[in-house]
Motif scaffolding. Structure first.
Motif, PDB file in Angstrom:
ATOM      1  N   ILE A  88     111.824 -10.717  78.100  1.00  0.00           N
ATOM      2  CA  ILE A  88     110.603 -10.067  78.570  1.00  0.00           C
ATOM      3  C   ILE A  88     110.954  -8.924  79.534  1.00  0.00           C
ATOM      4  O   ILE A  88     110.323  -7.865  79.527  1.00  0.00           O
ATOM      5  CB  ILE A  88     109.676 -11.097  79.254  1.00  0.00           C
ATOM      6  N   LYS A 115     114.333 -16.375  77.734  1.00  0.00           N
ATOM      7  CA  LYS A 115     113.007 -15.809  77.480  1.00  0.00           C
ATOM      8  C   LYS A 115     112.623 -14.807  78.562  1.00  0.00           C
ATOM      9  O   LYS A 115     112.112 -13.720  78.254  1.00  0.00           O
ATOM     10  CB  LYS A 115     111.967 -16.934  77.408  1.00  0.00           C
ATOM     11  N   ILE A 137     113.933  -7.797  71.938  1.00  0.00           N
ATOM     12  CA  ILE A 137     113.828  -9.262  72.016  1.00  0.00           C
ATOM     13  C   ILE A 137     115.078  -9.918  71.465  1.00  0.00           C
ATOM     14  O   ILE A 137     115.572 -10.926  71.995  1.00  0.00           O
ATOM     15  CB  ILE A 137     112.574  -9.742  71.261  1.00  0.00           C
ATOM     16  N   THR A 146     104.436 -13.726  77.173  1.00  0.00           N
ATOM     17  CA  THR A 146     105.126 -13.689  75.882  1.00  0.00           C
ATOM     18  C   THR A 146     104.301 -13.002  74.796  1.00  0.00           C
ATOM     19  O   THR A 146     104.755 -12.888  73.659  1.00  0.00           O
ATOM     20  CB  THR A 146     105.472 -15.119  75.418  1.00  0.00           C
ATOM     21  N   CYS A 194     111.030  -5.561  68.875  1.00  0.00           N
ATOM     22  CA  CYS A 194     111.739  -6.700  68.273  1.00  0.00           C
ATOM     23  C   CYS A 194     113.247  -6.586  68.489  1.00  0.00           C
ATOM     24  O   CYS A 194     113.921  -7.604  68.710  1.00  0.00           O
ATOM     25  CB  CYS A 194     111.426  -6.793  66.779  1.00  0.00           C
ATOM     26  N   THR A 235     106.739 -13.314  71.401  1.00  0.00           N
ATOM     27  CA  THR A 235     108.199 -13.268  71.346  1.00  0.00           C
ATOM     28  C   THR A 235     108.751 -14.361  70.437  1.00  0.00           C
ATOM     29  O   THR A 235     109.770 -14.160  69.773  1.00  0.00           O
ATOM     30  CB  THR A 235     108.790 -13.410  72.753  1.00  0.00           C
TER      31      THR A 235
END
Length: 219
Positions: free
Chosen positions: A147, A143, A196, A174, A193, A132
């Motif tokens: 996830i 974070k 994320i 991660t 992506c 990540t």
């Protein structure tokens, strides 16, 4: 005039008398024991601590296709905690060694046996891994939320991306691993992506549907 005519006739005769080229010779592929002056070739795959127990339980499922189908010797080195692979005299193709190493490595990353075994049968498949932090540096709850977006409730988002892109995805904290063809991996990576970076799952779904529809029309 006659001399010139004779010369032209000779040129034609010479040109037409050139023999045809011989057919290209065909050679059989070299076997593993014939490569590298007959030396045995080795590969080793490290076993992470958290995959030792799953490997022990699935050992027969891993051993059978490697030894019987790919003709590669395989053993578990308990002291070094590695799976060791080597070619045999009857190994039909030296590339089988790398395929078996990729198969075992895929299992160590967390892929199911039924998914990882495709690496032995299909040449166009490979594994792509990233973290990540390679996409965006996230800390704390940002974070953990990112996830969570990757998996979705009950894994719904991950399954949707897998089905749309014909890939298999493993999310280990991660670390993200994708198994599939080059084009499909690229599409799955782009969707992950986007999640994320904060895109909502609905928006990612709609883009996936549009892209897969275009791909279906093209092929």
């Amino acid at each position: 005039m006659e001399g010139k005519r004779d010369m032209n006739t000779m040129e034609v005769e010479v040109a037409t008398s050139v023999p045809s080229l011989p057919s290209k010779p065909k050679f059989e592929a070299l076997k593993a024991h014939e490569m590298s002056d007959g030396q045995v070739q080795f590969k080793m795959v490290a076993v992470p601590d958290h995959r030792y127990t799953p490997l022990e339980k699935a050992w027969l499922e891993i051993y059978t296709p490697i030894y019987e189908q790919m003709k590669i010797d395989v053993r578990m080195n308990l002291k070094a905690r590695t799976v060791e692979l080597k070619t045999r005299a009857d190994t039909p193709d030296v590339s089988n060694l790398q395929k078996c190493a990729d198969f075992v490595h895929a299992f160590m990353l967390g892929f199911d046996i039924t998914d990882a075994v495709a690496l032995l049968r299909v040449d166009e498949l490979f594994i792509e891994s990233f973290e990540t932090k390679d996409v965006k540096t996230l800390k704390g709850h940002h974070k953990s939320r990112a996830i969570g977006r990757l998996s979705g409730k009950g894994g719904k988002t991950k399954f949707a991306i897998e089905n749309a892109t014909r890939t298999r995805i493993v999310i280990a904290d991660t670390n993200i691993h994708i198994l599939g063809s080059f084009t499909n991996n690229k599409l799955a990576r782009h969707s992950l992506c986007s999640l994320i970076l904060g895109s909502p799952a609905g928006k990612v779904y709609s883009k996936l549907r549009a892209v897969t529809a275009r791909m279906a029309e093209r092929f």
